[in-house]
Design a protein around this motif. Structure first.
Motif, PDB file in Angstrom:
ATOM      1  N   PRO B 128       0.827  -1.206   0.000  1.00 52.41           N
ATOM      2  CA  PRO B 128       0.000   0.000   0.000  1.00 52.41           C
ATOM      3  C   PRO B 128       0.863   1.259   0.000  1.00 52.41           C
ATOM      4  O   PRO B 128       2.015   1.230   0.443  1.00 52.41           O
ATOM      5  CB  PRO B 128      -0.807  -0.122   1.293  1.00 52.41           C
ATOM      6  N   GLY B 129       0.319   2.346  -0.540  1.00 59.56           N
ATOM      7  CA  GLY B 129       1.054   3.598  -0.602  1.00 59.56           C
ATOM      8  C   GLY B 129       1.215   4.247   0.762  1.00 59.56           C
ATOM      9  O   GLY B 129       0.468   3.933   1.704  1.00 59.56           O
ATOM     10  N   ALA B 131       0.474   7.156   1.736  1.00 58.75           N
ATOM     11  CA  ALA B 131      -0.678   7.966   2.156  1.00 58.75           C
ATOM     12  C   ALA B 131      -1.742   7.122   2.862  1.00 58.75           C
ATOM     13  O   ALA B 131      -2.546   7.646   3.635  1.00 58.75           O
ATOM     14  CB  ALA B 131      -1.281   8.674   0.948  1.00 58.75           C
ATOM     15  N   THR B 132      -1.726   5.810   2.608  1.00 52.81           N
ATOM     16  CA  THR B 132      -2.759   4.950   3.198  1.00 52.81           C
ATOM     17  C   THR B 132      -2.320   4.368   4.545  1.00 52.81           C
ATOM     18  O   THR B 132      -3.075   3.623   5.175  1.00 52.81           O
ATOM     19  CB  THR B 132      -3.068   3.758   2.265  1.00 52.81           C
ATOM     20  N   LEU B 133      -1.084   4.684   4.959  1.00 56.01           N
ATOM     21  CA  LEU B 133      -0.549   4.100   6.192  1.00 56.01           C
ATOM     22  C   LEU B 133      -0.348   5.162   7.261  1.00 56.01           C
ATOM     23  O   LEU B 133      -0.135   6.336   6.955  1.00 56.01           O
ATOM     24  CB  LEU B 133       0.785   3.404   5.901  1.00 56.01           C
ATOM     25  N   ARG B 151       6.487   4.710   7.841  1.00 60.36           N
ATOM     26  CA  ARG B 151       5.170   4.071   7.715  1.00 60.36           C
ATOM     27  C   ARG B 151       5.360   2.631   7.256  1.00 60.36           C
ATOM     28  O   ARG B 151       5.719   2.387   6.111  1.00 60.36           O
ATOM     29  CB  ARG B 151       4.312   4.856   6.736  1.00 60.36           C
ATOM     30  N   VAL B 153       4.793  -1.125   6.095  1.00 60.85           N
ATOM     31  CA  VAL B 153       3.936  -2.064   5.375  1.00 60.85           C
ATOM     32  C   VAL B 153       4.052  -3.420   6.060  1.00 60.85           C
ATOM     33  O   VAL B 153       3.086  -4.146   6.233  1.00 60.85           O
ATOM     34  CB  VAL B 153       4.373  -2.195   3.892  1.00 60.85           C
ATOM     35  N   TRP B 174       7.721   2.840   4.190  1.00 63.64           N
ATOM     36  CA  TRP B 174       7.905   4.128   3.540  1.00 63.64           C
ATOM     37  C   TRP B 174       8.587   5.042   4.536  1.00 63.64           C
ATOM     38  O   TRP B 174       8.257   5.011   5.730  1.00 63.64           O
ATOM     39  CB  TRP B 174       6.546   4.720   3.135  1.00 63.64           C
TER      40      TRP B 174
END
Lengths: 272, 272
Positions: B128-129, B131-133, B151, B153, B174
């Motif tokens: 996931p990107g 921004a979603t974490l 962030r 994953v 990230w």
């Protein structure tokens, strides 16, 4: 022991003391590359200077060798300095020079290990045993290839016309010194550089290349190396990326019993 | 520009000239580790000495930093020497000292790149990107964690009781400077060391650790870094083996568009 009784690798690493932590060495025709010496022997010479240093304590943990300039066939000077000695670790700075010009810079970290919780995460590569494979014929123009017995499971470069190009740069091979020699830290360091430049697989041609920096992390201790003796090691190498004149190359060196002896990485220049 | 206008990372790497290729630097509370400074800033300082050297040419290709001794909070001295300059490559020897004692040895290779055939073999990790974490909350006792937006994953270490132990040491996250800062070689070098010691994942406890040697191979050039700016990078890290007091840690740093910016490796001491 007579000169003639020495293994070619030990002859290649024969040092004559020339000062404190300083030695005079000579390139060896047995480990000649297309131009100059096989980089593995240069790395082994850098490690040997720290290993043979009178103040050395412990065994190698990390070695980095930078190839700064070409080494001409003939004598060269190796200087090692213990710049910091702690209770369980020791840091060396090493320099290789030829006629006063730096041809290689290196650093080495030694340590005294203790038994601790241990865990092997990487997977032992599967493949046929060395005994079931044929040795790669030494390559005439690359003298050092005759000093190793290499048996490829995968990724043996083909120098034919038209050159086949592989889809990836992965090689898996069994390798040992030829003639056989009991494994030690110096030969392991050299063995970590036996992987042909990965770009040869992708381009299947003698692209001009040169390693600029080479690192070995030693997972094995001397007892483990002694136990392996002169058996073949299983080497696995691959590149992450080739980009604008440079590619990296990462490899693992395994003992025949699935012992991960060392992980090694290098950054290589290429010309296209 | 006023001191206060500088990003904390640039303040941490503020040098005062103290001789030819020599600078006085100061550890920064913004990048404090449990003891001494975050190793990533020390590596960045070593690279900065070569990068800022008046004779420097080209961009970094390889950096190796050895952590020889603890760095106390306060001033330290960085010395860089261009030991060999070739047509397209340049080799630096760097030393960091505190009150005359060597605390770090380093080498750096710089090069002028040309456009060549290029190929990316490693796979861009899927996930996931950013921004979603959610951002990992900074860890109080590890000040430098507040200087990065991380962030996860996968593989975020949990410091709870009872400690969960992961099956492997893989982390995918990230990460970018916090506050955001345009990416450059110095910050990329530091970012290559943001991965928590892999043993924390396997043992889920504050095992005493210390990196002994750290290497970064730069695949990206300055233009690529400038294009990425202050976006999050995707980092993937894992260990091959933990054995008798030392483990290795290998990682890749990716740009958000799937550019492999750097590969990095380190050998870490641990006490159990």
């Amino acid at each position: 022991m007579e000169e003639t009784a020495l293994h070619p690798f030990d002859r290649a690493l024969a040092f004559e003391p020339s000062g404190p932590g300083r030695w005079r060495a000579h390139t060896s025709g047995d480990y000649a590359n297309m131009i100059g010496p096989f980089g593995g022997t240069t790395a082994a010479a850098a490690l040997a200077a720290a290993w043979r240093h009178p103040q050395r304590q412990g065994e190698p943990i990390a070695l980095t060798v930078n190839y700064a300039g070409p080494i001409a066939d003939g004598p060269y000077d190796v200087q090692a300095e213990a710049v910091r000695t702690n209770r369980s670790t020791q840091h060396f700075r090493v320099e290789i020079a030829q006629q006063g010009a730096v041809v290689s810079t290196a650093t080495a970290v030694f340590a005294t290990r203790r038994e601790t919780w241990s865990s092997l995460e990487a997977g032992f590569p599967q493949g046929p045993g060395a005994a079931t494979l044929a040795r790669m014929p030494p390559i005439e123009r690359v003298r050092w290839t005759a000093a190793y017995d290499m048996r490829f499971v995968k990724g043996q470069q083909q120098f034919v016309q038209p050159p086949p190009t592989e889809q990836d740069s992965v090689s898996l091979l069994w390798v040992r010194d030829e003639p056989p020699r009991p494994l030690d830290f110096l030969s392991l360091a050299a063995l970590c550089d036996v992987f042909f430049p990965r770009i040869f697989l992708r381009r299947a041609s003698w692209v001009p290349i040169g390693t600029v920096s080479f690192t070995v992390y030693f997972h094995a201790d001397g007892q483990t190396l002694a136990r392996i003796g002169d058996a073949h090691l299983l080497g696995h190498a691959r590149s992450h990326q080739f980009r604008n004149g440079y590619f990296d190359q990462a490899a693992e060196m395994w003992g025949p019993g699935g012992e991960l002896l060392a992980v090694t990485h290098q950054m290589v220049y290429f010309k296209e």
